[in-house]
Design an enzyme around this catalytic site. Sequence first.
Site, short mmCIF file in Angstrom:
data_model
loop_
_atom_site.label_atom_id
_atom_site.label_comp_id
_atom_site.label_asym_id
_atom_site.label_seq_id
_atom_site.Cartn_x
_atom_site.Cartn_y
_atom_site.Cartn_z
N ARG A 35 0.81 -1.39 0.05
CA ARG A 35 -0.06 0.05 0.20
C ARG A 35 0.87 1.33 -0.06
NH1 ARG A 35 -5.08 -2.04 4.00
NH2 ARG A 35 -6.39 -2.54 2.21
N LYS A 201 -16.20 -16.89 2.83
CA LYS A 201 -17.57 -17.09 2.59
C LYS A 201 -18.44 -16.52 1.45
CE LYS A 201 -18.07 -15.72 7.61
NZ LYS A 201 -18.43 -14.56 8.50
N GLY A 353 -7.93 -8.45 0.32
CA GLY A 353 -6.73 -8.58 1.30
C GLY A 353 -5.87 -9.88 1.00
N GLY A 376 -12.38 -4.11 0.82
CA GLY A 376 -13.84 -4.03 0.88
C GLY A 376 -14.10 -2.90 0.07
#
Length: 400
Positions: A35, A201, A353, A376
Amino acid sequence: MSHAIEELDLEGRRVFMRVDFNVPLRNGEVADDTRIRASLESIKYLVDQGAQIVLASHLGRPKGKRDDSLSLLPAAEHLAGLLDQEVRLTDDCIGSGARKVVADLRDGQIAVLENLRFHPGEKANDKNFAEELAHGAAVYINDAFGAAHRAHASIVGVPNFTEFCAPGMLMERELQVLQRLVSKEDSAVEHPFVAILGGAKVSDKIGVIEALLSPIDVLVIGGAMANTFLMAQGYDMGESLVESDKLALARTLLKKADEREVRVLLPSDVRVANNPQASQAQVADLDAIGKGLMALDIGPRSEKDFAAVVSTAKTIFWNGPMGLFENEAFSAGTLAVAKAVAQSNSFSVVGGGDSVAAVNQTGLASAFDHISTGGGASLELLEGKSLPGVEILREKGAKA
Ligand code: ADP
Ligand code: MG
């Protein structure tokens, strides 16, 4: 969208730039500087233009209180090393100490404000806190794509108190690449467009799956996400991680894919063990997972099938590892997919991530066309949600 950074007159001006230095730390050092490196283009541009540069970021979750283990000092030192230039860290992001450091900046010099989340005003988007942060800055730039989905003070508050604002270069590139993937225009991407989804998930990614079903031609599903789909098809998944309350949803998604003529590729074999810490994996067919075992990676036949589809793709979006890659015994599927994407003759994008960490771990990152820094934020953008950090720039641009 407001101004482009290149349109602004920056020489001698104080610039507040929100960056995403929310990096993993190990033993007080930056463990993965992806980052920080991603923000270098904008930072170097500001240096070259002779701006007085104030960088601000959050790090971790200090819950509105000072927590020295979450200081931005390692990030500031790392940045100084990458730029080979002095970078000063303020003792706090607001207050007299910060004001003094910032006021002393000469053209082309850089200060990093201490962790924004040491103050509750950051997450609460407190107006006074935002005004304090903006003190003396003529220009606001947001290059923190990974935080653009948060309506926090440094994202949506500070731009109300500066004369000009613009997205940074990283932000611009992220928006351009990701928005193109889900654009309604047919010519936006080349086909076949293959989406590879995995990870923990289904429930985290329903919106993304639905949004991608329009533009994609093939949906490849691996990781624990595949377990839920396989269970929905009637397989006994043993002790595998499954979301047993999402079986109906999985069936609905498969039906929608069918209606949109999207081919869905699920694993045809898996790697199993009796616990996630196991040091060895066994290959199993889907009807042989059985009691006491968990599917922790895709199997070798699935690797070949997935790679074959990937090799035909002209556009690829990948989110979610194919298995529990943190344990080497279950990293083969993720590595195989990373290799296939790297070798393909496609425009390839990876987001998330853990997915980005997995790609970095394979050493194949440079073969990807775009590695999204936003987990996100990239998913929300693909879902078609508007990001508060982008909206405010648009609003301000309209007024400016
Ligand atoms: P990203 O951060 O890229 O969006 P996720 O957070 O959704 O990805 O999922 C990553 C996590 O999913 C990893 O920690 C990985 O170990 C886990 N995972 C993937 N496949 C399995 C599996 N079969 N069983 C258990 N965990 C899995
Ligand atoms: Mg994750």
